[in-house]
Design an enzyme around this catalytic site. Structure first.
Site, mmCIF file in Angstrom:
data_model
loop_
_atom_site.group_PDB
_atom_site.id
_atom_site.type_symbol
_atom_site.label_atom_id
_atom_site.label_comp_id
_atom_site.label_asym_id
_atom_site.label_seq_id
_atom_site.Cartn_x
_atom_site.Cartn_y
_atom_site.Cartn_z
ATOM 1 N N HIS A 109 48.510 -18.835 -7.854
ATOM 2 C CA HIS A 109 49.091 -19.847 -6.998
ATOM 3 C C HIS A 109 48.700 -20.734 -6.501
ATOM 4 C CE1 HIS A 109 46.821 -18.040 -5.135
ATOM 5 N NE2 HIS A 109 47.136 -16.760 -5.132
ATOM 6 N N HIS A 145 45.083 -20.240 -5.240
ATOM 7 C CA HIS A 145 43.344 -20.774 -6.851
ATOM 8 C C HIS A 145 43.574 -21.559 -7.122
ATOM 9 C CE1 HIS A 145 45.412 -16.634 -6.990
ATOM 10 N NE2 HIS A 145 43.846 -16.274 -7.055
#
Length: 333
Positions: free
Chosen positions: A31, A34
């Site tokens: 997501h 990250h």
């Protein structure tokens, strides 16, 4: 940019390396949090360096009854997001590649820090986490590894492991990424229903309440240092319309240097309210801890100064979430 998918360490080791290699370790289901890690790694590695994102769901760090089987596996989407964020390689090894002899007989012991907070709630979790991080550091051979501050206890343990065992790799912390409503980004957020999510917001709201109480305390402490505490000077301040400043300064000057208990109480009040929602928030822990070893600040002593982490874990429905926020007591002293 073109991102290469590799499955074995031999493939990764065969790549020609120029500049620094920076690695971002994940369990997939990537997501924006990250992506922020990958972008930071890209900046760190530079145009001549290499960014490697590992995608590996580590069975060792899931306890009995946890969500190993249902943990989301979205490799195609992960590869796309990693590439858009600047990764050169996605290293997605199989379990056999990481643990070729089956479950390892020799593992990293997280020690006393691994038994606190998350370790108490999830026995063995940090042993499994450190074991796979050690393995992946050896398999990817990076110059730097980046981890999010959202998993603050994990970050502290990784730093301690690499220091104590002389891994020779830079551990870089990246601030927590939040959604617009304040909820910390997590791969487990996708498990939340609309009603669950409304309740889950209490985690970040509690931390923000504690942070705001802390900021107010620190502002008053700063004012106390700036405004003289003698009665004559307080009267002089009153004469020029500064009576409130003088009163606040005297009140704080007589108080303790810091009040962690008030910060803890402000956060706890929000969580207590959330326990009455539908669905209710089931609190696991709320703790103010020393970030170096995650020991709780003893009895929330009033005279505490220094770095701290306000950490929370709770369950909403079937989903367990964690969050934290760093604080510094006595920052301006």
């Amino acid at each position: 940019m073109t991102t290469t998918l590799l499955r074995t360490a031999d493939e990764l080791h065969a790549r020609t390396r120029g500049g620094r290699r920076a690695v971002v370790m994940t369990m997939g289901a990537l997501h924006e949090g990250h992506a922020t890690l990958v972008r930071t790694a890209r900046e760190l590695a530079g145009p001549d360096g290499e960014v490697v994102v590992t995608v590996f769901v580590n069975p060792l760090q899931f306890g009995r009854g946890e969500d190993l089987d249902r943990y989301p596996r979205t490799l195609d989407a992960d590869l796309k997001l990693a590439g858009q964020a600047g990764a050169d390689v996605v290293f997605a090894p199989s379990v056999d590649e990481v643990y070729p002899g089956g479950e390892p007989q020799v593992r990293i012991d997280a020690g006393p820090m691994g038994e606190r907070l998350e370790g108490s709630s999830r026995p063995g979790h940090f042993d499994g986490m450190l074991t796979v991080v050690a393995k992946l550091l050896h398999l990817t051979r990076p110059d730097a590894a980046l981890f999010g501050q959202k998993d603050a206890q994990q970050l502290a343990l990784i730093r301690r492991m690499t220091q104590d065992l002389n891994f020779g790799v830079d551990i870089v912390a990246v601030p927590t990424v939040r959604e617009e409503d304040g909820l910390a980004l997590s791969s487990r957020n996708r498990y939340l229903s609309a009603k669950d999510r409304r309740t889950a917001l209490a985690l970040s709201q509690a931390l923000f309440a504690g942070r705001d109480r802390h900021a107010a305390q620190e502002a008053l402490r700063a004012r106390a240092r700036q405004v003289p505490a003698t009665h004559a000077r307080a009267e002089a301040l009153s004469a020029i319309g500064e009576s409130r400043a003088a009163a606040d300064a005297h009140a704080v000057a007589k108080a303790a240097p810091g009040n962690p208990a008030a910060v803890h109480a402000a956060a706890r009040a929000v969580l207590d309210e959330a326990a009455r929602l539908d669905p209710p928030l089931e609190l696991d822990y709320l703790a103010l801890v020393d970030p170096s070893d995650f020991t709780e600040i003893t009895e929330l002593e009033d005279d505490f100064t220094g770095e701290a982490v306000l950490a929370v874990a709770a369950r909403v429905g079937t989903t367990r979430l964690i969050d934290n926020i760093p604080l510094t007591f006595g920052a301006a002293s």
